[in-house]
Design a protein around this motif. Structure first.
Motif, PDB file in Angstrom:
ATOM      1  N   HIS A  93       2.598   1.671  -3.325  1.00 42.04           N
ATOM      2  CA  HIS A  93       1.620   2.033  -4.355  1.00 42.04           C
ATOM      3  C   HIS A  93       1.270   3.518  -4.259  1.00 42.04           C
ATOM      4  N   GLU A  94       0.988   3.978  -3.049  1.00 40.60           N
ATOM      5  CA  GLU A  94       0.616   5.381  -2.876  1.00 40.60           C
ATOM      6  C   GLU A  94       1.793   6.312  -3.150  1.00 40.60           C
TER       7      GLU A  94
ATOM      8  N   ILE B 154       0.833  -1.207   0.000  1.00 44.71           N
ATOM      9  CA  ILE B 154       0.000   0.000   0.000  1.00 44.71           C
ATOM     10  C   ILE B 154       0.863   1.251   0.000  1.00 44.71           C
TER      11      ILE B 154
ATOM     12  N   LEU C 266      -2.177  -6.669  -7.407  1.00 41.04           N
ATOM     13  CA  LEU C 266      -2.688  -5.353  -7.039  1.00 41.04           C
ATOM     14  C   LEU C 266      -2.539  -4.374  -8.197  1.00 41.04           C
TER      15      LEU C 266
ATOM     16  N   TYR D 196      -4.554   5.560   0.809  1.00 40.02           N
ATOM     17  CA  TYR D 196      -4.837   6.570  -0.213  1.00 40.02           C
ATOM     18  C   TYR D 196      -3.940   7.789  -0.039  1.00 40.02           C
TER      19      TYR D 196
ATOM     20  N   ASN E  14      -5.832  -2.678 -10.044  1.00 40.27           N
ATOM     21  CA  ASN E  14      -5.986  -1.223 -10.069  1.00 40.27           C
ATOM     22  C   ASN E  14      -6.044  -0.668 -11.481  1.00 40.27           C
TER      23      ASN E  14
ATOM     24  N   GLY F 243      -6.915  -0.819   2.722  1.00 38.56           N
ATOM     25  CA  GLY F 243      -6.144  -0.167   1.665  1.00 38.56           C
ATOM     26  C   GLY F 243      -5.474   1.081   2.200  1.00 38.56           C
TER      27      GLY F 243
END
Length: 448
Positions: A21-22, A18, A386, A69, A390, A67
């Protein structure tokens, strides 16, 4: 303790994926001078476990582990901050940036996931290499113990050659091959046969349960594990780890051959030949009315089977330069296998939707004991999964934003804010429904 170890690995892996990814969204946003208001691991509805403001960004950890963000100014995202969108656009906002910059920001997270997965697989190939049983080395065919393999049309002694026309490299890839495939080819008694994989194969596979074991095994020797208390041979000169190599003078190599011979001499006293280390002994035993000796079947590791001359394993070591294409190939196969499985899930007649799992399913694939190799293997798989998920063109996912941005770049027309808001809500509802279904499947399987 086992659950704790699995859960700890799952949370660690998920958190790593996570955050990275962010970061894939955060870094290009900052490079293009776009304001990032929040950077969060997990969701922080109503309150946060930890938060700290540094510069213009609040960094924190939420309490809902579904998740994470980044909240980018001037963007319709998970926060649904519609009030901000009513104000005049500011130079630092996402909506003020050129379409190509917005596209890069939105693709950043997916890009990081794919690159991370590839990088991990490369390093695993370099650090550990590959050790496996080549399918072509299973020269005497497979051992069928499960009715599902029988339903496929496979018999003990068959050699599985190809699935969907593709040669199977590793024996361990057979099951996933049958899951993803439509047709297969076997060799039986020197004859090549082409067969179809039943459409409901996945449904039956899921119904077996995750602890049912493999549907196909390499053929094993008859290794004695223990003598049962009610065995008629408790006083016979047989010991654990003995390997039965002949019955009444008829040589046998595999357990399935031994069972065929025993079925011929039920309720009789016979002579078996056992191999005990370097010694070979003949022993008189009694066969039960069910064609059994009253002993447990022992299992040997592939290493032991290799030492005994049953199978030749492949062990490949890679230099760093060699690990790069090997890791890339592993990543590509992981991605293509996942896409094939997703297609099956969206075909109701396959029953693959019953195998869709949530957090319990994902957590359960981690081993009960810490293994760096296993942890990073699973993390690489999850990273690629993932990234692909996405990229799906669903509003509320990165892929949905990418589709709208590409539409703007091609047509020159930007979708209206109201349309984007409604699309975001629709996408969010769809994702919540999928989440509930997947985790509901997990709960159903637990009770079942």
């Amino acid at each position: 303790m086992e659950i704790l170890i699995k859960a700890s690995q799952f949370i660690l892996s998920l958190s790593l994926l996570i955050v990275l990814h962010e970061l894939g969204h955060f870094i290009p946003a900052k490079l293009f001078k776009t304001r990032v208001e929040k950077f969060y691991l997990f969701f922080d509805y109503k309150f946060s476990l930890i938060k700290k403001k540094v510069g213009e960004t609040v960094y924190g950890i939420g309490w809902i582990p579904l998740g994470g963000y980044v909240k980018i100014s001037g963007m319709i995202d998970e926060s649904m901050d519609t009030e901000q969108m009513k104000q005049p656009a500011q130079p630092w906002e996402f909506r003020s940036k050129p379409a190509w910059q917005r596209l890069i920001i939105m693709l950043g997270g997916v890009f990081v996931n794919f690159v991370l997965g590839i990088f991990i697989y490369i390093m695993l190939m370099y650090a550990y290499g590959e050790k496996f049983l080549p399918n072509e080395n299973v020269t005497d065919g497979v051992w069928v113990q499960d009715s599902l393999a029988t339903d496929l049309g496979i018999k003990t002694g068959d050699k599985v050659l190809t699935i969907d026309g593709e040669k199977i490299k590793k024996f361990s890839e057979l099951t996933i091959g049958f899951v993803n495939g439509n047709t297969y080819q076997i060799e039986r008694n020197g004859q090549i046969l082409d067969k179809e994989i039943p459409e409901n194969f996945i449904s039956k596979l899921v119904d077996r349960g995750k602890d049912a074991g493999a549907i196909l095994l390499p053929r094993y020797p008859f290794v004695i594990a223990e003598i049962s208390e009610d065995s008629p041979n408790t006083n016979a000169d047989i010991q654990p780890k003995d390997i039965v190599v002949a019955i009444n003078g008829n040589s046998i190599k595999y357990f399935d051959e031994a069972q065929t011979e025993l079925d011929k001499v039920k309720n009789q006293e016979i002579t078996i030949t056992v191999q005990r280390g370097i010694e070979t002994k003949q022993v008189v035993v009694k066969v039960t009315e069910n064609g059994k000796l009253g002993v447990g079947l022992g299992q040997l590791s592939f290493k032991d089977l290799e030492k005994l001359g049953y199978y030749q394993l492949a062990e490949i070591e890679y230099s760093f330069a060699e690990a790069i294409p090997a890791g890339w190939n592993k990543s590509w196969k992981t991605l293509t296998d996942y896409v094939k499985q997703l297609k099956k899930i969206f075909n109701p007649s396959t029953g693959a939707y019953k195998g869709l799992g949530g957090f319990i399913s994902i957590g359960s694939i981690f081993p009960a004991e810490w293994s760096a190799q296993s942890f990073w293997n699973i993390t690489a798989f999850l990273s690629i999964m993932l990234g692909f998920m996405n990229l799906l063109p669903i509003p509320a996912l990165d892929g949905g934003h990418v589709v709208f941005t590409l539409w703007e770049m091609i047509t020159g027309k930007k979708p209206g804010d109201k349309f984007l808001e409604y699309a975001q809500v629709a996408g969010f509802v769809l994702l919540v429904a999928l989440l509930l279904f997947a985790n509901g499947n997990d709960i159903f399987r637990l009770f079942k």
